[in-house]
Design a protein around this motif. Structure first.
Motif: not given
Length: 247
Positions: A26-31, A8-12, A39-41, A44-54
């Motif tokens: 890529f991220h796990l679905k959070s309950a 989490k911290n490295p990616i943030l 914040e990461v999402l 990602c939107r600002e930088s046009q990074v694709k997001v995938s829930e796996v």
């Protein structure tokens, strides 16, 4: 070339720094609600990074054996800085701390050093291209992402790079058990090049000879030495204390 960062911290911090080209998160679905994920999402939107829930099977296949914390980021390799541009920037500074790491090989040690280096706002870090660990995903994780904010340069000839910094007003201070100079009472220069040797072997002979001063940290207990990351942390804070707090 791209690599898979995790944690989490490295990616943030990677996304906050914005120095790499990120392709996919890529991220796990959070309950439960997770502000850091939000914040990461947003980044990602600002930088046009694709997001995938796996699912967990994806992490087991891609990142088996590491603590990914349910996050992964596909991104370009670490952006090292060129020496010439670094020298120009450092020449203009009155006070400065630069680290020269002589063949550090353990990713946990390098990560810990870089995390402390960012905490005290060092100006640059030099690492060797030969027989040394680079800034890998494991190093990014060990640094908690702090390395993403640092100016790090890979050098073929560390001794020559030390000479070039000394020509620009730096004094090279190496850590060694072969000296009686106490690092806790040492008068650290305004422009310090702190030189740290590898795990076990310490500095190579030529690097040792290029140092203007040698210091060691007092050992008051029963052990005979500290590891390189611990030594680096104490020395960096001593430099900051002497340079900026005049204590």
């Amino acid at each position: 070339m791209s690599e898979l960062l995790y944690g989490k911290n490295p990616i943030l911090e990677t996304l906050r720094a914005g120095r790499r080209k990120a392709q996919k998160f890529f991220h796990l679905k959070s309950a439960r609600p997770d502000p850091s994920l939000e914040e990461v999402l947003g980044l990602c939107r600002e930088s046009q990074v694709k997001v995938s829930e796996v699912g967990r099977d994806w992490f087991e296949a891609k990142l088996s054996g590491v603590l990914a914390q349910g996050w992964a980021l596909e991104a370009s390799e670490f952006p090292y800085v060129e020496l010439e541009g670094l020298f120009l920037k450092l020449s203009e500074k009155k006070q400065s701390i630069v680290l020269a790491l002589d063949q550090i090989q353990d990713p946990q040690n390098l990560g810990a050093i870089l995390r402390n280096a960012e905490a005290v706002a060092v100006d640059a870090v030099l690492i060797c291209t030969d027989r040394a660990i680079e800034v890998t995903p494991a190093v990014v994780k060990a640094s908690a992402g702090a390395c993403e904010h640092l100016a790090i340069s890979k050098v073929v000839n560390l001794a020559r790079a030390m000479e070039q910094l000394k020509e620009r007003g730096f004094w090279a201070v190496g850590t060694s058990l072969e000296t009686e100079e106490n690092g806790l009472s040492f008068d650290w220069p305004e422009k310090t090049l702190l030189v740290l040797g590898s795990e076990g072997k310490g500095m190579r002979r030529l690097i040792h000879e290029k140092c203007d001063f040698l210091i060691k940290l007092p050992l008051l207990g029963r052990i005979s030495s500290l590891n390189v990351a611990s030594t680096a942390a104490v020395c960096m804070y001593e430099i900051v204390r002497k340079q900026r707090f005049k204590a």
